[in-house]
Motif scaffolding. Structure first.
Motif, PDB file in Angstrom:
ATOM      1  N   MET A   1       0.728  -1.128   0.080  1.00 57.26           N
ATOM      2  CA  MET A   1      -0.084  -0.050   0.032  1.00 57.26           C
ATOM      3  C   MET A   1       0.894   1.376   0.014  1.00 57.26           C
ATOM      4  O   MET A   1       1.895   1.270   0.764  1.00 57.26           O
ATOM      5  CB  MET A   1      -0.989   0.007   1.432  1.00 57.26           C
ATOM      6  N   THR A   2       0.553   2.113  -0.829  1.00 56.16           N
ATOM      7  CA  THR A   2       1.217   3.562  -0.915  1.00 56.16           C
ATOM      8  C   THR A   2       0.691   4.390   0.415  1.00 56.16           C
ATOM      9  O   THR A   2      -0.253   4.329   0.520  1.00 56.16           O
ATOM     10  CB  THR A   2       0.954   4.102  -2.325  1.00 56.16           C
ATOM     11  N   ILE A   3       1.715   5.069   1.115  1.00 56.93           N
ATOM     12  CA  ILE A   3       1.379   5.896   2.033  1.00 56.93           C
ATOM     13  C   ILE A   3       1.292   7.103   1.589  1.00 56.93           C
ATOM     14  O   ILE A   3       2.475   7.798   1.122  1.00 56.93           O
ATOM     15  CB  ILE A   3       2.474   5.858   3.010  1.00 56.93           C
ATOM     16  N   PRO A   4       0.330   8.003   1.758  1.00 58.39           N
ATOM     17  CA  PRO A   4       0.179   9.438   1.141  1.00 58.39           C
ATOM     18  C   PRO A   4       1.398  10.152   2.055  1.00 58.39           C
ATOM     19  O   PRO A   4       1.740   9.913   3.260  1.00 58.39           O
ATOM     20  CB  PRO A   4      -1.361   9.938   1.665  1.00 58.39           C
ATOM     21  N   HIS A   5       1.607  11.330   1.307  1.00 55.74           N
ATOM     22  CA  HIS A   5       2.803  12.243   2.159  1.00 55.74           C
ATOM     23  C   HIS A   5       1.679  13.025   3.305  1.00 55.74           C
ATOM     24  O   HIS A   5       2.400  13.366   4.235  1.00 55.74           O
ATOM     25  CB  HIS A   5       3.251  13.156   1.260  1.00 55.74           C
ATOM     26  N   PHE A   6       0.659  13.217   2.887  1.00 55.41           N
ATOM     27  CA  PHE A   6      -0.137  14.185   3.680  1.00 55.41           C
ATOM     28  C   PHE A   6      -1.708  13.728   3.710  1.00 55.41           C
ATOM     29  O   PHE A   6      -2.230  13.284   2.658  1.00 55.41           O
ATOM     30  CB  PHE A   6      -0.318  15.545   2.782  1.00 55.41           C
ATOM     31  N   ILE A   7      -2.240  13.649   4.856  1.00 60.84           N
ATOM     32  CA  ILE A   7      -3.696  13.301   5.003  1.00 60.84           C
ATOM     33  C   ILE A   7      -4.395  14.362   5.650  1.00 60.84           C
ATOM     34  O   ILE A   7      -3.936  14.995   6.697  1.00 60.84           O
ATOM     35  CB  ILE A   7      -3.992  11.755   5.689  1.00 60.84           C
ATOM     36  N   SER A   8      -5.865  14.238   5.851  1.00 59.32           N
ATOM     37  CA  SER A   8      -6.845  15.371   6.559  1.00 59.32           C
ATOM     38  C   SER A   8      -7.625  14.477   6.900  1.00 59.32           C
ATOM     39  O   SER A   8      -7.970  13.277   6.382  1.00 59.32           O
ATOM     40  CB  SER A   8      -6.967  16.411   5.640  1.00 59.32           C
TER      41      SER A   8
ATOM     42  N   THR B   1     -10.780   3.020  13.220  1.00 59.87           N
ATOM     43  CA  THR B   1     -10.756   1.865  12.539  1.00 59.87           C
ATOM     44  C   THR B   1     -10.591   2.087  10.853  1.00 59.87           C
ATOM     45  O   THR B   1     -10.263   1.501  10.293  1.00 59.87           O
ATOM     46  CB  THR B   1     -11.698   1.025  12.678  1.00 59.87           C
ATOM     47  N   LEU B   2     -10.973   3.474  10.483  1.00 60.45           N
ATOM     48  CA  LEU B   2     -11.011   3.875   9.297  1.00 60.45           C
ATOM     49  C   LEU B   2      -9.567   4.052   8.689  1.00 60.45           C
ATOM     50  O   LEU B   2      -9.379   4.027   7.528  1.00 60.45           O
ATOM     51  CB  LEU B   2     -11.945   5.324   8.936  1.00 60.45           C
ATOM     52  N   ILE B   3      -8.861   4.210   9.655  1.00 57.68           N
ATOM     53  CA  ILE B   3      -7.330   4.746   9.084  1.00 57.68           C
ATOM     54  C   ILE B   3      -6.563   3.406   8.867  1.00 57.68           C
ATOM     55  O   ILE B   3      -6.188   2.587   9.922  1.00 57.68           O
ATOM     56  CB  ILE B   3      -6.665   5.452  10.301  1.00 57.68           C
ATOM     57  N   PRO B   4      -6.043   3.153   7.733  1.00 53.00           N
ATOM     58  CA  PRO B   4      -5.221   1.861   7.311  1.00 53.00           C
ATOM     59  C   PRO B   4      -3.883   2.238   8.441  1.00 53.00           C
ATOM     60  O   PRO B   4      -3.259   3.024   8.538  1.00 53.00           O
ATOM     61  CB  PRO B   4      -4.661   2.133   5.766  1.00 53.00           C
ATOM     62  N   PRO B   5      -3.714   0.877   9.169  1.00 55.22           N
ATOM     63  CA  PRO B   5      -2.216   1.116   9.786  1.00 55.22           C
ATOM     64  C   PRO B   5      -0.981   1.733   9.276  1.00 55.22           C
ATOM     65  O   PRO B   5      -0.185   2.265   9.858  1.00 55.22           O
ATOM     66  CB  PRO B   5      -2.172  -0.562  10.091  1.00 55.22           C
ATOM     67  N   GLU B   6      -0.928   1.487   7.946  1.00 52.73           N
ATOM     68  CA  GLU B   6       0.275   2.005   7.214  1.00 52.73           C
ATOM     69  C   GLU B   6       0.290   3.454   7.066  1.00 52.73           C
ATOM     70  O   GLU B   6       1.124   4.063   7.309  1.00 52.73           O
ATOM     71  CB  GLU B   6       0.444   1.333   5.886  1.00 52.73           C
TER      72      GLU B   6
ATOM     73  N   SER C   1       3.642  11.547   6.542  1.00 54.62           N
ATOM     74  CA  SER C   1       4.377  12.677   7.130  1.00 54.62           C
ATOM     75  C   SER C   1       3.976  13.618   7.596  1.00 54.62           C
ATOM     76  O   SER C   1       4.547  14.388   8.680  1.00 54.62           O
ATOM     77  CB  SER C   1       5.415  13.024   5.802  1.00 54.62           C
ATOM     78  N   ILE C   2       2.631  14.053   7.093  1.00 56.77           N
ATOM     79  CA  ILE C   2       2.036  15.148   7.594  1.00 56.77           C
ATOM     80  C   ILE C   2       0.549  15.168   7.764  1.00 56.77           C
ATOM     81  O   ILE C   2      -0.003  14.308   7.077  1.00 56.77           O
ATOM     82  CB  ILE C   2       2.020  16.542   6.693  1.00 56.77           C
ATOM     83  N   VAL C   3      -0.055  15.360   8.847  1.00 60.99           N
ATOM     84  CA  VAL C   3      -1.385  15.083   9.155  1.00 60.99           C
ATOM     85  C   VAL C   3      -2.119  16.598   9.470  1.00 60.99           C
ATOM     86  O   VAL C   3      -1.495  17.267  10.274  1.00 60.99           O
ATOM     87  CB  VAL C   3      -1.719  14.214  10.529  1.00 60.99           C
ATOM     88  N   ASN C   4      -3.378  16.614   9.076  1.00 64.78           N
ATOM     89  CA  ASN C   4      -4.096  17.924   9.389  1.00 64.78           C
ATOM     90  C   ASN C   4      -5.224  17.237  10.093  1.00 64.78           C
ATOM     91  O   ASN C   4      -6.254  16.546   9.425  1.00 64.78           O
ATOM     92  CB  ASN C   4      -4.444  18.698   8.321  1.00 64.78           C
ATOM     93  N   ILE C   5      -5.485  17.748  11.338  1.00 60.22           N
ATOM     94  CA  ILE C   5      -6.505  17.415  12.010  1.00 60.22           C
ATOM     95  C   ILE C   5      -7.611  18.325  12.051  1.00 60.22           C
ATOM     96  O   ILE C   5      -7.305  19.341  12.730  1.00 60.22           O
ATOM     97  CB  ILE C   5      -5.934  16.858  13.518  1.00 60.22           C
ATOM     98  N   CYS C   6      -8.461  18.075  11.458  1.00 66.37           N
ATOM     99  CA  CYS C   6      -9.565  19.201  11.246  1.00 66.37           C
ATOM    100  C   CYS C   6     -11.108  18.831  11.294  1.00 66.37           C
ATOM    101  O   CYS C   6     -11.510  18.933  10.177  1.00 66.37           O
ATOM    102  CB  CYS C   6      -9.328  19.678   9.725  1.00 66.37           C
TER     103      CYS C   6
END
Length: 278
Positions: A1-8, A97-102, A107-112
């Motif tokens: 699985m590809t890990i995004p650089h940024f997630i929100s 549980t929605l968040i894939p363990p990988e 690298s960057i997370v926006n908690i919004c």
């Protein structure tokens, strides 16, 4: 699985503007902005049949909690640009549980959050990331008629020790200076967006004020979310506060020039505006 650089992480919303409906929400503005800036992106969300134009979510890896409702806001602005909100429905809550363990190695997370749609403990899942907090959804309440009001961010002590930067608008709180003094002891940086005045960045080393880029405002919705996204991306690359703030103000200046999500610029547009400003 590809890990995004940024997630929100947050609800996609329906925003009622004039006589129409446009997709919105901090997570959507944030993720689309990161993608348009050339970053690989993912989003954790919940909605039901959002009104999305073909291609709007192209290139975004979405993990969605299917819901019978979509969080829906009516955003009403007066002649001074001050916003009054009505919330008409709220989608299902988002769980870890929605968040894939990988993805926990992102690298960057926006908690919004936009409508208190997940628990603050979700911030603890990303111990390797640069974490930004846009707490607006934890700073609002609504009555039985959906009228939205400000409230104190009650769970900030559960969130900020695990985060790097908190972003909020001066309109989100009754006393921005007091809010900065309250939050800064628990995190590394507090950034207050100030609309046409730009932004003020507070850290334990002092304060930096970054002016907004001159522009003609049509719709300010989402500008603060895009500012936060652009700042996080540039700060991750440079660790330079003035440069990151200038970049973020430039990106946000495009958003206010059009209604809704469709004003978010591409990287080439941003580079041209930065060069002209220099």
């Amino acid at each position: 699985m590809t890990i995004p650089h940024f997630i929100s992480i947050g609800h996609i919303t329906h925003d009622l503007v004039g006589n129409g409906i446009t997709p919105g929400g901090p997570a959507l503005y944030s993720t689309c902005a990161a993608r348009n800036l050339g970053i690989s992106v993912g989003m954790i969300t919940s909605f039901s049949r959002p009104l999305l134009q073909p291609g709007l979510l192209q290139g975004i890896d979405i993990r969605c909690q299917e819901s019978q409702k979509t969080t829906t806001f009516a955003n009403l602005y007066n002649e001074h640009g001050e916003r009054r909100q009505i919330i008409e429905s709220v989608a299902d809550r988002i769980t870890s549980t929605l968040i894939p363990p990988e993805w926990r190695a992102v690298s960057i997370v926006n908690i919004c959050p936009v409508a208190n749609e997940y628990l603050p403990e979700i911030v603890r899942l990303f111990d390797k990331a640069l974490i930004g907090i846009c707490p607006q959804g934890w700073m609002r309440r609504w009555d039985s008629k959906g009228q939205v009001f400000r409230k104190k961010w009650e769970n900030f002590k559960e969130v900020l020790p695990y985060a790097d930067i908190v972003f909020f608008s001066e309109e989100d709180v009754s006393d921005p200076k007091k809010a900065v003094e309250t939050y800064l002891p628990y995190t590394k940086m507090v950034i207050v967006t100030q609309g046409k005045l730009g932004a003020s960045i507070y850290s334990h080393n002092g304060v930096h004020r970054s002016p907004a880029f001159p522009t003609i405002e049509v719709d300010p919705t989402g500008a603060g979310d895009v500012f936060a996204t652009a700042f996080l991306i540039r700060y991750f690359e440079t660790h330079d506060v003035p440069e990151s703030a200038r970049f973020a103000n430039c990106v946000a200046s495009f958003v206010v020039e059009k209604e809704g999500i469709y004003g978010i610029p591409g990287l080439d547009d941003v580079k041209r505006r930065l060069n002209v400003a220099r």
